[in-house]
Design a protein around this motif. Sequence first.
Motif, mmCIF file in Angstrom:
data_model
loop_
_atom_site.group_PDB
_atom_site.id
_atom_site.type_symbol
_atom_site.label_atom_id
_atom_site.label_comp_id
_atom_site.label_asym_id
_atom_site.label_seq_id
_atom_site.Cartn_x
_atom_site.Cartn_y
_atom_site.Cartn_z
ATOM 1 N N GLN A 3 -6.599 -8.125 15.770
ATOM 2 C CA GLN A 3 -5.690 -7.832 14.664
ATOM 3 C C GLN A 3 -4.810 -6.645 15.042
ATOM 4 O OE1 GLN A 3 -7.664 -7.108 11.024
ATOM 5 N NE2 GLN A 3 -5.792 -7.115 9.806
ATOM 6 N N ASP A 4 -3.469 -6.752 14.641
ATOM 7 C CA ASP A 4 -2.562 -5.632 14.926
ATOM 8 C C ASP A 4 -2.907 -4.479 14.006
ATOM 9 O OD1 ASP A 4 -1.102 -6.835 16.893
ATOM 10 O OD2 ASP A 4 0.384 -7.672 15.510
ATOM 11 N N MET A 5 -2.943 -3.325 14.562
ATOM 12 C CA MET A 5 -3.286 -2.127 13.808
ATOM 13 C C MET A 5 -2.044 -1.221 13.766
ATOM 14 S SD MET A 5 -6.306 -2.558 12.839
ATOM 15 C CE MET A 5 -6.835 -0.987 12.258
ATOM 16 N N PRO A 6 -1.925 -0.330 12.771
ATOM 17 C CA PRO A 6 -0.795 0.592 12.729
ATOM 18 C C PRO A 6 -0.841 1.531 13.900
ATOM 19 C CG PRO A 6 -2.387 1.160 11.029
ATOM 20 C CD PRO A 6 -2.864 -0.103 11.664
ATOM 21 N N PRO A 7 0.317 2.044 14.275
ATOM 22 C CA PRO A 7 0.309 2.969 15.393
ATOM 23 C C PRO A 7 -0.448 4.241 15.031
ATOM 24 C CG PRO A 7 2.512 2.818 14.434
ATOM 25 C CD PRO A 7 1.641 1.831 13.737
ATOM 26 N N GLU A 12 6.507 5.517 10.013
ATOM 27 C CA GLU A 12 7.433 6.475 9.399
ATOM 28 C C GLU A 12 7.585 6.112 7.927
ATOM 29 O OE1 GLU A 12 11.194 6.534 11.352
ATOM 30 O OE2 GLU A 12 10.323 6.941 13.319
ATOM 31 N N PRO A 13 7.917 7.113 7.073
ATOM 32 C CA PRO A 13 8.077 6.778 5.655
ATOM 33 C C PRO A 13 9.260 5.823 5.460
ATOM 34 C CG PRO A 13 8.584 9.104 6.054
ATOM 35 C CD PRO A 13 8.077 8.526 7.335
#
Length: 119
Positions: A3-7, A12-13
């Motif tokens: 599964q792709d995970m956030p960096p 960034e907002p």
Amino acid sequence: MPQDMPPTGGYEPVQYRRNLPVRGFRPAYYLVALGAVMTYGFWRFGQGIREKNELAREKMWSRIYLTPLLQAEEDRDLVRRTLAAGKMERELMGGETKVYNSDRFVRPTYAVTPANVTK
């Protein structure tokens, strides 16, 4: 499948507001400028009313001062007309004929009528 995970450190907002440059002055400056312009306008309006009243007063006093002069001119014209009418009357009627029943002076009234009246 992985599964792709956030960096690392997160995303960034998200920019959801528009980034528009500020144009013009603050509204308070516009209100101050409007108040200044209106104050100047009311001041000039008051000066105009004062000037108008002063001109009306001057006109009234000039008429008051000219009234005796105009009355004297009218009296001189009346005397001239009366003497001319008496002279013409003596020429037409003869020397001793009296036209009026009294010697009392009555101020004549003149009615101006148009010359092109048709009957």
